[in-house]
Motif scaffolding. Structure first.
Motif, PDB file in Angstrom:
ATOM      1  N   ASN A   1      61.273   7.011  30.792  1.00 54.81           N
ATOM      2  CA  ASN A   1      60.755   5.810  30.135  1.00 54.81           C
ATOM      3  C   ASN A   1      59.362   5.472  30.641  1.00 54.81           C
ATOM      4  OD1 ASN A   1      62.999   4.755  28.454  1.00 54.81           O
ATOM      5  ND2 ASN A   1      64.064   4.605  30.417  1.00 54.81           N
ATOM      6  N   PHE A   2      58.614   4.732  29.813  1.00 52.66           N
ATOM      7  CA  PHE A   2      57.417   4.068  30.310  1.00 52.66           C
ATOM      8  C   PHE A   2      57.868   2.884  31.147  1.00 52.66           C
ATOM      9  CE2 PHE A   2      55.400   5.956  26.438  1.00 52.66           C
ATOM     10  CZ  PHE A   2      54.436   6.710  27.102  1.00 52.66           C
ATOM     11  N   SER A   3      57.190   2.616  32.248  1.00 52.69           N
ATOM     12  CA  SER A   3      57.553   1.493  33.112  1.00 52.69           C
ATOM     13  C   SER A   3      56.428   0.464  33.153  1.00 52.69           C
ATOM     14  CB  SER A   3      57.876   1.975  34.526  1.00 52.69           C
ATOM     15  OG  SER A   3      56.775   2.681  35.076  1.00 52.69           O
ATOM     16  N   GLY A   4      55.905   0.128  32.001  1.00 53.79           N
ATOM     17  CA  GLY A   4      54.820  -0.838  31.923  1.00 53.79           C
ATOM     18  C   GLY A   4      53.791  -0.393  30.913  1.00 53.79           C
ATOM     19  N   SER A   5      52.690   0.185  31.403  1.00 51.98           N
ATOM     20  CA  SER A   5      51.628   0.673  30.535  1.00 51.98           C
ATOM     21  C   SER A   5      51.922   2.102  30.079  1.00 51.98           C
ATOM     22  CB  SER A   5      50.283   0.609  31.264  1.00 51.98           C
ATOM     23  OG  SER A   5      50.293   1.487  32.372  1.00 51.98           O
ATOM     24  N   GLN A   6      50.995   2.667  29.298  1.00 47.12           N
ATOM     25  CA  GLN A   6      51.173   4.010  28.742  1.00 47.12           C
ATOM     26  C   GLN A   6      50.924   5.124  29.756  1.00 47.12           C
ATOM     27  OE1 GLN A   6      52.847   2.909  25.936  1.00 47.12           O
ATOM     28  NE2 GLN A   6      51.962   4.717  24.993  1.00 47.12           N
ATOM     29  N   ASN A   7      50.555   4.744  30.980  1.00 47.37           N
ATOM     30  CA  ASN A   7      50.388   5.781  32.007  1.00 47.37           C
ATOM     31  C   ASN A   7      51.353   5.606  33.185  1.00 47.37           C
ATOM     32  OD1 ASN A   7      49.141   3.499  33.024  1.00 47.37           O
ATOM     33  ND2 ASN A   7      47.478   4.619  34.009  1.00 47.37           N
ATOM     34  N   ASP A   8      52.224   4.627  33.090  1.00 44.69           N
ATOM     35  CA  ASP A   8      53.255   4.433  34.111  1.00 44.69           C
ATOM     36  C   ASP A   8      54.580   4.980  33.581  1.00 44.69           C
ATOM     37  OD1 ASP A   8      51.604   3.101  35.959  1.00 44.69           O
ATOM     38  OD2 ASP A   8      51.811   1.232  34.847  1.00 44.69           O
ATOM     39  N   VAL A   9      55.127   5.968  34.287  1.00 47.02           N
ATOM     40  CA  VAL A   9      56.327   6.662  33.813  1.00 47.02           C
ATOM     41  C   VAL A   9      57.395   6.627  34.897  1.00 47.02           C
ATOM     42  CG1 VAL A   9      57.262   8.859  33.008  1.00 47.02           C
ATOM     43  CG2 VAL A   9      54.945   8.184  32.355  1.00 47.02           C
ATOM     44  N   SER A  10      58.635   6.354  34.489  1.00 39.84           N
ATOM     45  CA  SER A  10      59.764   6.417  35.426  1.00 39.84           C
ATOM     46  C   SER A  10      60.741   7.490  34.945  1.00 39.84           C
ATOM     47  CB  SER A  10      60.468   5.063  35.524  1.00 39.84           C
ATOM     48  OG  SER A  10      61.172   4.770  34.347  1.00 39.84           O
ATOM     49  N   ILE A  11      61.256   8.258  35.890  1.00 40.04           N
ATOM     50  CA  ILE A  11      62.210   9.322  35.591  1.00 40.04           C
ATOM     51  C   ILE A  11      63.437   9.111  36.470  1.00 40.04           C
ATOM     52  CG2 ILE A  11      62.592  11.808  35.422  1.00 40.04           C
ATOM     53  CD1 ILE A  11      59.529  12.126  35.464  1.00 40.04           C
ATOM     54  N   LYS A  12      64.609   8.997  35.837  1.00 39.92           N
ATOM     55  CA  LYS A  12      65.849   8.796  36.562  1.00 39.92           C
ATOM     56  C   LYS A  12      66.799   9.956  36.292  1.00 39.92           C
ATOM     57  CE  LYS A  12      65.577   3.770  35.906  1.00 39.92           C
ATOM     58  NZ  LYS A  12      66.277   2.583  35.353  1.00 39.92           N
ATOM     59  N   ILE A  13      67.434  10.426  37.351  1.00 44.81           N
ATOM     60  CA  ILE A  13      68.488  11.431  37.202  1.00 44.81           C
ATOM     61  C   ILE A  13      69.746  10.845  37.842  1.00 44.81           C
ATOM     62  CG2 ILE A  13      69.249  13.773  37.686  1.00 44.81           C
ATOM     63  CD1 ILE A  13      66.407  14.657  37.865  1.00 44.81           C
ATOM     64  N   PRO A  14      70.653  10.274  37.038  1.00 45.95           N
ATOM     65  CA  PRO A  14      71.832   9.617  37.598  1.00 45.95           C
ATOM     66  C   PRO A  14      72.894  10.614  38.021  1.00 45.95           C
ATOM     67  CG  PRO A  14      71.888   9.518  35.220  1.00 45.95           C
ATOM     68  CD  PRO A  14      70.584  10.177  35.584  1.00 45.95           C
ATOM     69  N   GLY A  15      73.917  10.085  38.700  1.00 44.01           N
ATOM     70  CA  GLY A  15      75.066  10.909  39.075  1.00 44.01           C
ATOM     71  C   GLY A  15      74.913  11.521  40.441  1.00 44.01           C
ATOM     72  N   GLY A  16      75.475  12.688  40.620  1.00 46.22           N
ATOM     73  CA  GLY A  16      75.507  13.332  41.922  1.00 46.22           C
ATOM     74  C   GLY A  16      74.245  14.097  42.248  1.00 46.22           C
ATOM     75  N   ALA A  17      73.097  13.525  41.935  1.00 46.53           N
ATOM     76  CA  ALA A  17      71.829  14.195  42.236  1.00 46.53           C
ATOM     77  C   ALA A  17      71.543  14.117  43.726  1.00 46.53           C
ATOM     78  CB  ALA A  17      70.709  13.539  41.444  1.00 46.53           C
ATOM     79  N   ASP A  18      70.702  15.033  44.199  1.00 45.89           N
ATOM     80  CA  ASP A  18      70.292  14.976  45.598  1.00 45.89           C
ATOM     81  C   ASP A  18      68.771  14.950  45.672  1.00 45.89           C
ATOM     82  OD1 ASP A  18      69.328  17.682  45.411  1.00 45.89           O
ATOM     83  OD2 ASP A  18      71.405  18.338  45.623  1.00 45.89           O
ATOM     84  N   SER A  19      68.234  14.870  46.887  1.00 40.63           N
ATOM     85  CA  SER A  19      66.795  14.708  47.069  1.00 40.63           C
ATOM     86  C   SER A  19      65.997  15.900  46.555  1.00 40.63           C
ATOM     87  CB  SER A  19      66.478  14.477  48.554  1.00 40.63           C
ATOM     88  OG  SER A  19      66.996  15.548  49.341  1.00 40.63           O
ATOM     89  N   SER A  20      66.611  17.084  46.413  1.00 44.49           N
ATOM     90  CA  SER A  20      65.891  18.254  45.908  1.00 44.49           C
ATOM     91  C   SER A  20      65.460  18.071  44.454  1.00 44.49           C
ATOM     92  CB  SER A  20      66.752  19.510  46.048  1.00 44.49           C
ATOM     93  OG  SER A  20      67.912  19.407  45.235  1.00 44.49           O
ATOM     94  N   ASN A  21      66.207  17.248  43.706  1.00 44.95           N
ATOM     95  CA  ASN A  21      65.821  16.983  42.324  1.00 44.95           C
ATOM     96  C   ASN A  21      64.488  16.259  42.249  1.00 44.95           C
ATOM     97  OD1 ASN A  21      69.039  16.966  42.273  1.00 44.95           O
ATOM     98  ND2 ASN A  21      68.297  17.568  40.264  1.00 44.95           N
ATOM     99  N   ALA A  22      64.261  15.351  43.191  1.00 34.36           N
ATOM    100  CA  ALA A  22      62.990  14.635  43.221  1.00 34.36           C
ATOM    101  C   ALA A  22      61.840  15.594  43.482  1.00 34.36           C
ATOM    102  CB  ALA A  22      63.025  13.541  44.286  1.00 34.36           C
ATOM    103  N   GLU A  23      62.055  16.561  44.375  1.00 37.09           N
ATOM    104  CA  GLU A  23      61.006  17.548  44.666  1.00 37.09           C
ATOM    105  C   GLU A  23      60.741  18.421  43.450  1.00 37.09           C
ATOM    106  OE1 GLU A  23      59.151  17.645  47.354  1.00 37.09           O
ATOM    107  OE2 GLU A  23      60.263  15.885  48.059  1.00 37.09           O
TER     108      GLU A  23
END
Length: 272
Positions: free
Chosen positions: A57-79
């Motif tokens: 999703n956009f999290s405000g303006s057109q250059n602010d982006v949020s990415i969520k991975i719910p569930g049993g994700a771990d820190s490697s997904n962020a990397e």
């Protein structure tokens, strides 16, 4: 009644779309150096790298982006997310969170317990301040409000996170405040207007407080609508819950909490 029935059916058969606060997972928020017209390009990149089950999703303006991975994700997904984005965009990392499933489960349980505790404390307060029959009507109204707010989030598959839980608790307080204003007038009129029947006392009390209730709700709605329009994604779900809750809470304090007294009956002081 129709809204309440729809909400209950949705909660039973569809359940809630719980946010990361309750399910655990990874959240990454970035600020791109350039504005995006849409998020399809980023979606394509994530799909190519086999990163699935994400919420983008956009999290405000057109250059602010949020990415969520719910569930049993771990820190490697962020990397993995950051590597994919670094290869294709220039950006500043604004936020990176990992919430474990166990923490999410604890937050969910404690949040539900907090909600039930709030309802119980409200009932005890009204029982001692008024008659116990007032507490029964107020609890019916509060349960009605909570079920419809939560049910609408289930029906439209909107993420239910801690901000929404906070909004639900705020709605409980707001709805109860409206009910107490009417209850106070009912109690006063019940003593002063002894010649009137209980039904007439309820009717007169509701009419006397109606303008106050509607004006208060309208001014609050103006603030919430502004928050919904200009507050961005960070407070969007909170604003939606408050918007639904204020509308529902306004009529429930009149048509459920107060009107229910005509069924339960209330006594006058000399009858106690």
């Amino acid at each position: 009644f129709a809204l309440l029935l729809i909400s209950i059916v949705s909660l039973v058969f569809k359940n809630l779309e719980l946010g990361l606060d309750f399910t655990g997972g990874v959240l990454v928020e970035i600020q791109l150096k350039e504005n995006l017209e849409d998020l399809e390009q980023i979606r394509g990149l994530l799909d190519e790298k086999n990163i699935d089950n994400y919420v983008l999703n956009f999290s405000g303006s057109q250059n602010d982006v949020s990415i969520k991975i719910p569930g049993g994700a771990d820190s490697s997904n962020a990397e993995s997310l950051k590597i994919v984005l670094e290869e294709n965009y220039e950006f500043d990392l604004r936020k990176e969170e990992f919430i474990g499933p166990q923490i999410g489960e604890e937050l969910r349980d404690q949040g539900g317990l907090g909600l039930l505790l709030a309802l119980l404390i409200m009932a005890v307060y009204i029982m001692f301040r008024f008659q116990y029959k007032f507490a029964v009507g107020a609890i019916f109204a509060l349960v009605h409000d909570v079920l419809i707010v939560v049910g609408m989030f289930s029906l439209f598959s909107i993420d239910f996170d801690l901000t929404v839980l906070a909004a639900v608790l705020a709605v409980i307080g707001y709805s109860l405040n409206d009910s107490i204003v009417v209850f106070d007038r009912i109690r006063e009129n019940n003593i002063i207007l002894r010649k009137l029947s209980i039904f007439d006392v309820l009717d007169k009390s509701i009419n006397q407080t109606l303008s106050r209730t509607l004006v208060t709700s309208l001014t609050t709605l103006l603030v919430i609508i502004s928050l919904l329009m200009f507050g961005g994604n960070a407070v969007e779900n909170f604003a939606i819950a408050m918007l639904i809750g204020i509308i529902i809470g306004t009529y429930s304090s009149i048509f459920i909490a107060s009107a229910s007294l005509s069924y339960f009956g209330i006594t006058r002081p000399e009858e106690n």
